[in-house]
Scaffold this motif. Structure first.
Motif, PDB file in Angstrom:
ATOM      1  N   ILE A  54       0.830  -1.204   0.000  1.00  0.00           N
ATOM      2  CA  ILE A  54       0.000   0.000   0.000  1.00  0.00           C
ATOM      3  C   ILE A  54       0.866   1.257   0.000  1.00  0.00           C
ATOM      4  N   TYR A  55       1.885   1.270   0.831  1.00  0.00           N
ATOM      5  CA  TYR A  55       2.690   2.479   1.019  1.00  0.00           C
ATOM      6  C   TYR A  55       3.760   2.645  -0.061  1.00  0.00           C
ATOM      7  N   GLY A  56       4.630   1.652  -0.201  1.00  0.00           N
ATOM      8  CA  GLY A  56       5.758   1.793  -1.112  1.00  0.00           C
ATOM      9  C   GLY A  56       5.377   1.689  -2.573  1.00  0.00           C
ATOM     10  N   TYR A  57       4.342   0.895  -2.890  1.00  0.00           N
ATOM     11  CA  TYR A  57       4.011   0.650  -4.289  1.00  0.00           C
ATOM     12  C   TYR A  57       2.788   1.430  -4.755  1.00  0.00           C
ATOM     13  N   MET A  58       1.810   1.630  -3.866  1.00  0.00           N
ATOM     14  CA  MET A  58       0.604   2.357  -4.273  1.00  0.00           C
ATOM     15  C   MET A  58       0.659   3.834  -3.888  1.00  0.00           C
ATOM     16  N   GLY A  59       1.583   4.185  -2.999  1.00  0.00           N
ATOM     17  CA  GLY A  59       1.756   5.587  -2.643  1.00  0.00           C
ATOM     18  C   GLY A  59       0.778   6.120  -1.625  1.00  0.00           C
ATOM     19  N   GLN A  60       0.048   5.232  -0.931  1.00  0.00           N
ATOM     20  CA  GLN A  60      -0.872   5.649   0.126  1.00  0.00           C
ATOM     21  C   GLN A  60      -0.393   5.056   1.442  1.00  0.00           C
ATOM     22  N   ILE A  61      -0.664   5.734   2.528  1.00  0.00           N
ATOM     23  CA  ILE A  61      -0.243   5.236   3.835  1.00  0.00           C
ATOM     24  C   ILE A  61      -1.465   4.864   4.655  1.00  0.00           C
ATOM     25  N   SER A  62      -1.429   3.666   5.218  1.00  0.00           N
ATOM     26  CA  SER A  62      -2.531   3.162   6.028  1.00  0.00           C
ATOM     27  C   SER A  62      -2.109   3.147   7.492  1.00  0.00           C
ATOM     28  N   PHE A  63      -2.873   3.821   8.330  1.00  0.00           N
ATOM     29  CA  PHE A  63      -2.624   3.801   9.771  1.00  0.00           C
ATOM     30  C   PHE A  63      -3.539   2.796  10.479  1.00  0.00           C
ATOM     31  N   GLY A  64      -4.163   1.913   9.696  1.00  0.00           N
ATOM     32  CA  GLY A  64      -5.029   0.904  10.294  1.00  0.00           C
ATOM     33  C   GLY A  64      -4.727  -0.491   9.795  1.00  0.00           C
ATOM     34  N   HIS A  65      -3.504  -0.704   9.292  1.00  0.00           N
ATOM     35  CA  HIS A  65      -3.178  -1.991   8.684  1.00  0.00           C
ATOM     36  C   HIS A  65      -3.143  -3.116   9.709  1.00  0.00           C
ATOM     37  N   ALA A  66      -2.918  -2.773  10.977  1.00  0.00           N
ATOM     38  CA  ALA A  66      -2.894  -3.809  12.018  1.00  0.00           C
ATOM     39  C   ALA A  66      -4.255  -4.476  12.178  1.00  0.00           C
ATOM     40  N   ALA A  67      -5.318  -3.829  11.724  1.00  0.00           N
ATOM     41  CA  ALA A  67      -6.644  -4.435  11.825  1.00  0.00           C
ATOM     42  C   ALA A  67      -6.670  -5.790  11.122  1.00  0.00           C
ATOM     43  N   PHE A  68      -6.011  -5.901   9.987  1.00  0.00           N
ATOM     44  CA  PHE A  68      -6.021  -7.147   9.220  1.00  0.00           C
ATOM     45  C   PHE A  68      -5.058  -8.167   9.825  1.00  0.00           C
ATOM     46  N   PHE A  69      -3.977  -7.681  10.394  1.00  0.00           N
ATOM     47  CA  PHE A  69      -3.071  -8.548  11.158  1.00  0.00           C
ATOM     48  C   PHE A  69      -3.825  -9.157  12.339  1.00  0.00           C
ATOM     49  N   GLY A  70      -4.581  -8.308  13.057  1.00  0.00           N
ATOM     50  CA  GLY A  70      -5.351  -8.776  14.203  1.00  0.00           C
ATOM     51  C   GLY A  70      -6.511  -9.675  13.803  1.00  0.00           C
ATOM     52  N   LEU A  71      -7.194  -9.338  12.710  1.00  0.00           N
ATOM     53  CA  LEU A  71      -8.286 -10.187  12.233  1.00  0.00           C
ATOM     54  C   LEU A  71      -7.775 -11.583  11.882  1.00  0.00           C
ATOM     55  N   GLY A  72      -6.632 -11.639  11.236  1.00  0.00           N
ATOM     56  CA  GLY A  72      -6.040 -12.932  10.920  1.00  0.00           C
ATOM     57  C   GLY A  72      -5.680 -13.711  12.169  1.00  0.00           C
ATOM     58  N   ALA A  73      -5.110 -13.014  13.155  1.00  0.00           N
ATOM     59  CA  ALA A  73      -4.732 -13.671  14.403  1.00  0.00           C
ATOM     60  C   ALA A  73      -5.962 -14.211  15.132  1.00  0.00           C
ATOM     61  N   TYR A  74      -7.034 -13.418  15.190  1.00  0.00           N
ATOM     62  CA  TYR A  74      -8.246 -13.852  15.895  1.00  0.00           C
ATOM     63  C   TYR A  74      -8.981 -14.947  15.130  1.00  0.00           C
TER      64      TYR A  74
END
Length: 324
Positions: A54-74
């Motif tokens: 998202i950041y390096g290749y698409m040029g947008q910065i996400s401040f909520g990316h941990a949501a998907f890390f946490g969803l996967g963990a749960y």
């Protein structure tokens, strides 16, 4: 060989070859500490690599990316828990949990991304953080399903993976496969379309490319890989908690990408090595880890805005030009 890889593919290819060789010998080092830290580096490195789509290749910065890390963990934890409670966790159940983590994280990314890709810049960042905090609050409050702030405890991998060294090598294989897939994505026509979006959205739209569809697909892919990292995290830490979805966790891949170099595919993984190793070392001696990492990031932004790999790339590029 490394020189040929650098000439053909850029800096990231030889960096990954060197890192792969180093990662293979980590469990051979004395004590369990290097293996534990190495496993954490690999999991968070995959998390950071997914963020950099998202950041390096698409040029947008996400401040909520941990949501998907946490969803996967749960998602992984909720699938594993019934098997663990009856003492019948096998490899089929474990891999089912990993698949569930990827699918749930991808579904979450689809819903969140549907709204986020309509915005760019700071608005994209703030909206992603808002959705991340919303998901954090749901997990934190839904005690009957997620156990709230107690989290889900007692997570274990199958018997053969309970050894720290075996789980490390298992994680290494999964992360290596995921990194190879990410590498293929970034070097595919889709990856070059992402670079076009990053550099100039107006010209990309002028070519007839559906910007929102490309951004949404990339957002889903990033969420899916983050969910895979989350699936590896639960059995490694033996528990999951709502903090995995919080804004603080979302800052981790941002720091890693900045430290290693967001413009390089291997940058986030190099950043994970630096960030996680420093965290493990500094917290052994002091409680001032936030102050320490804050000073380091400040210096990086001021004096090395391209990350550490930009310095190495500049030096190698100068050497190559100087060779007759």
């Amino acid at each position: 060989m490394l020189k040929n890889l650098y000439t053909k593919y850029g800096l990231s290819a030889p960096i990954f070859v060197v890192l792969a060789l180093l990662f293979l010998i980590v469990p051979l080092l004395p004590g369990e500490f290097p293996t534990v830290v190495g496993t954490e580096i690999l999991i968070l490195g995959l998390f950071a690599l997914s963020f950099n789509l998202i950041y390096g290749y698409m040029g947008q910065i996400s401040f909520g990316h941990a949501a998907f890390f946490g969803l996967g963990a749960y998602a992984s934890a909720l699938v594993l828990r019934p098997f663990i409670e009856v003492g019948q966790l096998g490899y089929a159940g474990f891999f089912l949990a990993m698949v569930a983590a990827i699918l749930v994280a991808a579904a979450g990314a689809l819903i969140v991304g549907f709204f986020c890709v309509r915005l760019t810049g700071i608005y994209f960042a703030i909206l992603s953080m808002a959705f991340g905090e919303l998901l954090f609050y749901i997990v934190f409050s839904w005690y009957s399903f997620t156990k709230g702030d107690d989290g889900i405890q007692g997570l274990m991998p199958p018997f053969i993976l309970k050894s720290g060294a075996v789980y490390y090598y298992f994680t290494l294989v999964i992360v290596a496969i995921a990194a190879l897939l990410l590498w293929k994505i970034t070097r595919s026509p889709f990856g070059y379309t992402l670079r076009m979006l990053r550099d100039n959205q107006n010209r990309t739209a002028f070519l007839g490319i559906d910007i929102r569809r490309v951004m949404l697909l990339n957002f889903i892919l990033a969420g899916a890989f983050a969910g895979l990292a989350g699936a590896l995290w639960g059995p490694f830490q033996r528990s999951v908690s709502p903090v995995l979805l919080g804004w603080g966790q979302s800052g981790v891949p941002v720091f890693m990408s900045l430290m290693g170099g967001a413009n390089y595919f291997a940058g986030p993984l190099v950043g994970s090595i630096i960030y996680t190793s420093l965290s493990a070392y500094v917290t052994k001696f002091t409680s001032y880890w936030p102050l320490t990492i804050g000073i380091i990031i400040l210096c990086m932004v001021l004096f090395l805005p391209g990350g550490l790999l930009s310095v190495l790339d500049g030096w190698l590029g100068a050497r190559r030009k100087a060779d007759p």
